[in-house]
Write an enzyme that holds these catalytic residues in place. Structure first.
Site, PDB file in Angstrom:
ATOM      1  N   ARG A 128      96.582  59.972  56.664  1.00 14.33           N
ATOM      2  CA  ARG A 128      96.424  60.030  58.132  1.00 14.33           C
ATOM      3  C   ARG A 128      97.659  60.695  58.731  1.00 14.33           C
ATOM      4  NH1 ARG A 128      92.112  55.899  60.111  1.00 14.33           N
ATOM      5  NH2 ARG A 128      90.612  57.535  59.761  1.00 14.33           N
ATOM      6  N   GLN A 133      94.558  65.845  59.936  1.00 13.35           N
ATOM      7  CA  GLN A 133      93.644  65.351  60.965  1.00 13.35           C
ATOM      8  C   GLN A 133      92.313  66.117  60.987  1.00 13.35           C
ATOM      9  OE1 GLN A 133      95.961  64.996  64.477  1.00 13.35           O
ATOM     10  NE2 GLN A 133      95.018  63.083  65.071  1.00 13.35           N
ATOM     11  N   ASP A 136      89.796  64.854  58.335  1.00  9.70           N
ATOM     12  CA  ASP A 136      89.581  63.424  58.267  1.00  9.70           C
ATOM     13  C   ASP A 136      88.112  63.056  58.492  1.00  9.70           C
ATOM     14  OD1 ASP A 136      89.641  60.719  58.415  1.00  9.70           O
ATOM     15  OD2 ASP A 136      91.430  60.617  59.664  1.00  9.70           O
ATOM     16  N   SER A 139      87.182  59.766  60.331  1.00  6.67           N
ATOM     17  CA  SER A 139      87.198  59.811  61.795  1.00  6.67           C
ATOM     18  C   SER A 139      85.889  60.389  62.328  1.00  6.67           C
ATOM     19  CB  SER A 139      88.351  60.686  62.300  1.00  6.67           C
ATOM     20  OG  SER A 139      89.565  60.049  62.071  1.00  6.67           O
ATOM     21  N   TYR A 235      96.705  52.014  59.725  1.00  3.07           N
ATOM     22  CA  TYR A 235      95.627  51.056  59.439  1.00  3.07           C
ATOM     23  C   TYR A 235      96.112  49.635  59.678  1.00  3.07           C
ATOM     24  CZ  TYR A 235      92.806  54.577  57.019  1.00  3.07           C
ATOM     25  OH  TYR A 235      92.048  55.652  56.712  1.00  3.07           O
TER      26      TYR A 235
HETATM   27  N1  LIG Z   1      94.990  61.849  60.846  1.00  2.00           N
HETATM   28  C1  LIG Z   1      95.394  60.948  61.727  1.00  2.00           C
HETATM   29  O1  LIG Z   1      96.498  60.994  62.234  1.00  2.00           O
HETATM   30  C2  LIG Z   1      94.464  59.808  62.078  1.00  2.00           C
HETATM   31  C3  LIG Z   1      93.109  59.980  61.878  1.00  2.00           C
HETATM   32  C4  LIG Z   1      92.242  58.932  62.190  1.00  2.00           C
HETATM   33  C5  LIG Z   1      92.742  57.726  62.676  1.00  2.00           C
HETATM   34  N2  LIG Z   1      94.064  57.598  62.901  1.00  2.00           N
HETATM   35  C6  LIG Z   1      94.580  56.320  63.402  1.00  2.00           C
HETATM   36  O2  LIG Z   1      94.442  55.327  62.401  1.00  2.00           O
HETATM   37  C7  LIG Z   1      94.212  54.068  62.997  1.00  2.00           C
HETATM   38  C8  LIG Z   1      93.028  53.350  62.353  1.00  2.00           C
HETATM   39  O3  LIG Z   1      91.828  54.017  62.697  1.00  2.00           O
HETATM   40  P1  LIG Z   1      90.416  53.714  62.026  1.00  2.00           P
HETATM   41  O4  LIG Z   1      89.387  53.959  63.026  1.00  2.00           O
HETATM   42  O5  LIG Z   1      90.271  54.431  60.759  1.00  2.00           O
HETATM   43  O6  LIG Z   1      90.534  52.157  61.697  1.00  2.00           O
HETATM   44  P2  LIG Z   1      89.646  51.293  60.730  1.00  2.00           P
HETATM   45  O7  LIG Z   1      88.254  51.810  60.683  1.00  2.00           O
HETATM   46  O8  LIG Z   1      90.378  51.079  59.448  1.00  2.00           O
HETATM   47  O9  LIG Z   1      89.640  49.879  61.507  1.00  2.00           O
HETATM   48  C9  LIG Z   1      89.023  49.743  62.778  1.00  2.00           C
HETATM   49  C10 LIG Z   1      89.891  48.910  63.671  1.00  2.00           C
HETATM   50  O10 LIG Z   1      89.790  47.541  63.312  1.00  2.00           O
HETATM   51  C11 LIG Z   1      91.001  46.917  63.638  1.00  2.00           C
HETATM   52  N3  LIG Z   1      91.128  45.596  63.019  1.00  2.00           N
HETATM   53  C12 LIG Z   1      91.281  45.266  61.707  1.00  2.00           C
HETATM   54  N4  LIG Z   1      91.350  43.923  61.564  1.00  2.00           N
HETATM   55  C13 LIG Z   1      91.221  43.390  62.815  1.00  2.00           C
HETATM   56  C14 LIG Z   1      91.201  42.066  63.317  1.00  2.00           C
HETATM   57  N5  LIG Z   1      91.338  40.985  62.520  1.00  2.00           N
HETATM   58  N6  LIG Z   1      91.051  41.897  64.654  1.00  2.00           N
HETATM   59  C15 LIG Z   1      90.932  42.961  65.489  1.00  2.00           C
HETATM   60  N7  LIG Z   1      90.933  44.231  65.066  1.00  2.00           N
HETATM   61  C16 LIG Z   1      91.075  44.454  63.746  1.00  2.00           C
HETATM   62  C17 LIG Z   1      92.015  47.943  63.173  1.00  2.00           C
HETATM   63  O11 LIG Z   1      93.299  47.714  63.759  1.00  2.00           O
HETATM   64  C18 LIG Z   1      91.388  49.241  63.626  1.00  2.00           C
HETATM   65  O12 LIG Z   1      91.826  49.641  64.901  1.00  2.00           O
HETATM   66  C19 LIG Z   1      94.071  54.346  64.475  1.00  2.00           C
HETATM   67  O13 LIG Z   1      95.325  54.128  65.095  1.00  2.00           O
HETATM   68  C20 LIG Z   1      93.752  55.805  64.541  1.00  2.00           C
HETATM   69  O14 LIG Z   1      94.127  56.399  65.777  1.00  2.00           O
HETATM   70  C21 LIG Z   1      94.944  58.607  62.594  1.00  2.00           C
END
Ligand SMILES: NC(=O)c1ccc[n+]([C@@H]2O[C@H](COP(=O)([O-])OP(=O)(O)OC[C@H]3O[C@@H](n4cnc5c(N)ncnc54)[C@H](O)[C@@H]3O)[C@@H](O)[C@H]2O)c1
Length: 391
Positions: A128, A133, A136, A139, A235
């Site tokens: 990530r 990006q 990904d 996403s 994550y």
């Molecule tokens: N290439 C990049 O830079 C890139 C790409 C995609 C996502 N991201 C970032 O990565 C992070 C994770 O994204 P994602 O959509 O893949 O997450 P994910 O699908 O792994 O998880 C979904 C959400 O569930 C939340 N979660 C987990 N356990 C929880 C709990 N007990 N209670 C409440 N919430 C809980 C996580 O914090 C997350 O926000 C985000 O900050 C996103 O912006 C970065």
């Protein structure tokens, strides 16, 4: 080298790994593209469109596997646990395979992919980072799932989403709660807001508060101390059972006041945490709807049945899986852009260069030369570290 695109075989899957628009970029990089006949049809892309962009059409799956040097799929064996095994005998040593492999699923599956001799890359393991990006795929899927989950909820709820002022009286807006504010959660907030609902959202990562507010949602703050909410990749980190217990107690009241709850909370490589218990469902008003996007990973609601819709005391709990497949045109477009960006970082003069100095490649490479070579996967399955071959 030839890039092969088989038709997806998972039952009900409508996406395709490559859309016609990305074919010219691959050809320009010195690759050829071979697409199984009608591979894109269910997503809205015809054979003629692929041909007009310079791809060749193969009449059978066997021909695609037989002639391709690089196979690209959405659900490869591993993530396709229904029909994917039939592809293994079609693969050959040294062939490249790119797609969703569920590399932290079962060891037997990853071992079977290794035994097929393919050099495989799991898009789930994309780092990530800013550079990765545009590659990904998680996403892209999350975007489609978050959007679709809200539409399904709106369609199921016996109420309007927006506030309406009509001659027949005023309609109050639906109250939607999103639990887990990653990519899917953010898209769900934005979609529910567009439909006029009043949206609240909760995540254990405090970093998302501003993002929720910028989309017009209210961030639910629970008086909970979170230790190490997120890892370096952004994550969520798994918490202990005492934390989840307290979280459930505090969430109960917010859930009871919501018409719709959309849950997306997951932790990589772990079963999804249970955040909505049977008692909490009992506390919801009849007619309320829960859409559990985490259903495929065990579900955030204790009562969710993966792949099914059930009704418990008037509350509908929707555990539909593979939501991205129900928006196949754009989900395929986004996925194929992710894949072609990834492929183009590896291809030099029409040849694949597996440069292990590049973190995009070293993180996603799963198997090579008959072995599981990815250190993270080896550690996950408690396999001994591979000793580097010298000389
Ligand atoms: N290439 C990049 O830079 C890139 C790409 C995609 C996502 N991201 C970032 O990565 C992070 C994770 O994204 P994602 O959509 O893949 O997450 P994910 O699908 O792994 O998880 C979904 C959400 O569930 C939340 N979660 C987990 N356990 C929880 C709990 N007990 N209670 C409440 N919430 C809980 C996580 O914090 C997350 O926000 C985000 O900050 C996103 O912006 C970065």
């Amino acid at each position: 080298m030839m890039v092969g695109v088989p038709r997806e075989s998972f039952p009900g899957e409508r996406r395709v790994a490559l859309v016609p628009a990305v074919v010219p970029g691959l050809i320009k990089a010195g690759l050829e593209v071979l697409v199984e006949s009608n591979a894109g049809f269910d997503a809205g892309y015809t054979n003629a469109e692929y041909e007009s962009k310079g791809a060749k059409i193969a009449p059978s799956r066997e021909e695609v596997f037989g002639r391709a040097d690089i196979l690209i799929q959405v659900l490869c064996y591993g993530s396709n646990d229904r029909t994917g095994a039939a592809d293994l005998p079609l693969m050959r040593r040294g062939q490249f395979l790119i797609g969703f492999l569920r590399p932290l699923g079962t060891l037997e599956t990853v071992q079977a992919i290794a035994a097929a001799g393919v050099t495989s890359f799991a898009v789930e393991l994309m780092p990530r980072t800013t550079r990765a990006q545009s590659m990904d795929a998680l996403s892209s899927i999350a975007t489609a799932s978050g959007y679709k989950a809200v539409l399904i909820a709106a369609d199921t709820l016996p109420r309007f989403f927006p506030m309406l002022t009509t001659a027949a009286g005023t309609i109050t807006p639906a109250r939607v709660l999103i639990i887990g504010v990653g990519v899917a959660g953010l898209q769900a907030i934005a979609t529910a807001r567009r439909l006029g609902a009043v949206v609240s959202a909760y995540d254990l990562r405090p970093a998302v508060k501003e993002q929720v507010q910028s989309l017009g949602g209210r961030f639910v703050e629970l008086p909970l101390e979170v230790k190490d909410a997120q890892d370096a990749g952004g994550y969520a980190k798994a918490q202990d059972e005492a934390f989840y217990q307290r979280q459930r107690e505090l969430l109960g009241k917010v859930i009871a006041e919501s018409d719709v709850v959309i849950t997306t909370a997951v932790v990589p490589g772990k079963k999804a945490p249970v955040l909505v218990t049977k008692e909490m469902v009992d506390g919801m008003a009849p007619g309320s709807v829960i859409v559990d996007i985490a259903a495929e990973r065990g579900g955030n609601c204790e009562l969710t049945k993966s792949g099914e819709t059930i009704s418990v005391k008037g509350v509908t709990i929707i555990g539909r899986i593979n939501l991205a497949s129900s928006v196949p045109y754009h989900a395929s477009q986004m996925y194929s852009k992710n894949l072609s960006n990834f492929l183009l970082t590896m291809v030099k003069d029409g040849k694949v260069n597996v440069n292990m100095q590049d973190d995009i490649i070293s993180n996603t490479l799963v198997t090579e030369g008959g072995e599981i070579v990815n250190p993270r996967i080896r550690e996950f399955f408690a396999l001994p570290a591979l000793v580097a071959q010298v000389g």
